[in-house]
Write an enzyme that holds these catalytic residues in place. Structure first.
Site, PDB file in Angstrom:
ATOM      1  N   TYR A   1       0.818  -1.200   0.000  1.00  0.00           N
ATOM      2  CA  TYR A   1       0.000   0.000   0.000  1.00  0.00           C
ATOM      3  C   TYR A   1       0.856   1.256   0.000  1.00  0.00           C
ATOM      4  CZ  TYR A   1       0.759   0.888   5.054  1.00  0.00           C
ATOM      5  OH  TYR A   1       1.301   1.168   6.276  1.00  0.00           O
TER       6      TYR A   1
ATOM      7  N   LYS B   1       6.463  -1.982   1.934  1.00  0.00           N
ATOM      8  CA  LYS B   1       5.265  -1.421   2.579  1.00  0.00           C
ATOM      9  C   LYS B   1       4.084  -2.376   2.409  1.00  0.00           C
ATOM     10  CE  LYS B   1       3.117   3.121   3.265  1.00  0.00           C
ATOM     11  NZ  LYS B   1       3.272   3.174   4.714  1.00  0.00           N
TER      12      LYS B   1
ATOM     13  N   GLU C   1      11.496   2.336  14.522  1.00  0.00           N
ATOM     14  CA  GLU C   1      10.637   3.434  14.052  1.00  0.00           C
ATOM     15  C   GLU C   1       9.344   3.427  14.856  1.00  0.00           C
ATOM     16  OE1 GLU C   1       9.605   2.674   9.878  1.00  0.00           O
ATOM     17  OE2 GLU C   1       9.665   0.533  10.304  1.00  0.00           O
TER      18      GLU C   1
ATOM     19  N   LEU D   1      10.900   1.246   7.290  1.00  0.00           N
ATOM     20  CA  LEU D   1      10.346   1.727   6.029  1.00  0.00           C
ATOM     21  C   LEU D   1      11.139   2.962   5.590  1.00  0.00           C
ATOM     22  CD1 LEU D   1       7.937   1.179   4.065  1.00  0.00           C
ATOM     23  CD2 LEU D   1       6.904   3.194   5.082  1.00  0.00           C
TER      24      LEU D   1
END
Ligand code: PDD
Length: 284
Positions: free
Chosen positions: A32, A148, A180, A204
């Protein structure tokens, strides 16, 4: 009612249906992107499209993203849904093989492609002045966080744990080092220096991260890309997080400890201002 996009058609949201055999549903076999809309324009569009292609290629999808076609769909959804501030969510899955099988379906199985809009206030939110509180917890996600994918169960659990503890979000830890946030990249500032984890399969590769680091360069701020521990974060002068829909969000508390003055810091604030200026200029 929203108009959404499904496999080549614009439909009212209640008429957009997907098979129970879809690989996205059965195997979380999907990727996505979330692109922010500001003043009806797309922020960082090309970065999102490039990352989408990379995610698809890493997962061996037989699909070539057509930038112009994607841009047209994004713009059409903004227009049809009259979006001024918000996001466009895009998801692609390996399609519907008509049965459940761990093996990939034949390469000519069409992918499922869904896009929809979400209205959200992007600029002038309370977070800008109040900041966010985070907790830390072990990062239990898989080893390819650079892709992702829609496997968001652990980030979702982490977010709920944060909320249960009166915080807003969680920073995830690998061997004591921050990877993260649940849906954002993490930064600390110490003696004017911005520290954020270097790019690898552990995190990411944020589109906002790239742009914010370019802004830091323009502002002649010092940046160190390396892992930092949660203890280092407790001692930081300020902390912030970046994501497409949050831009830069100040973090004012970690694990119940006030960061710096306990108020949003000036480095994050300057970066936010320049980020908005630069990205509004480049918005399409
Ligand atoms: N999240 N890290 C993770 C784990 C993310 O899910 C995201 C984005 C980011 C920031 O990437 P970018 O700057 O390209 O948005 C970092 C999106 C916004 C989401 O899941 O809604």
């Amino acid at each position: 009612m929203r108009t959404v996009f499904l496999n080549g058609k614009y439909l009212p949201e209640n008429e957009a249906n997907i098979s129970i055999f879809d690989r996205g549903f059965l195997f979380a076999d999907g990727v996505y992107e979330v692109t922010t809309v500001l003043d009806g324009k797309l922020i960082g569009f090309d970065g999102h499209i490039e990352r989408l292609q990379r995610s698809l290629s890493e997962l061996k999808y037989n699909f070539k993203v057509d930038r112009e076609e994607m841009l047209a769909i994004h713009r059409e959804l903004v227009t049809r849904n009259n979006i001024d501030q918000g996001m466009i969510y895009l998801q692609m899955t390996r399609g519907n093989p008509g049965d459940r099988d761990f093996a990939f379906p034949p390469a000519d199985t069409p992918v499922t492609m869904v896009l929809f809009t979400q209205e959200k206030q992007i600029i002038g939110t309370a977070i800008e002045t109040k900041g966010l509180k985070v907790i830390s917890l072990d990062d239990l996600r898989w080893g390819r966080r650079d892709i992702k994918t829609v496997q968001l169960l652990f980030p979702s659990l982490a977010k709920m744990e944060a909320k249960a503890k009166g915080a807003d979000d969680a920073w995830m830890l690998q061997d004591g080092f921050v990877t993260e946030g649940t849906s954002n990249n993490a930064y600390i500032v110490k003696n004017g220096k911005i520290i954020t984890r270097d790019l690898s399969n552990d995190i990411l590769h944020g589109i906002t991260r790239k742009s914010v680091l370019a802004c830091a360069k323009l502002l002649q701020m010092e940046v160190e890309e390396r892992p930092f521990t949660i203890e280092e974060a407790y001692e930081a002068d300020e902390a912030f997080a970046t994501s497409a829909s949050g831009f830069t969000n100040p973090i004012v508390e970690i694990d119940g400890k006030a960061i710096g003055t306990g108020k949003p810091g000036s480095v994050g604030d300057k970066l936010r201002t320049l980020y908005i200026e630069e990205n509004m200029k480049a918005a399409i």
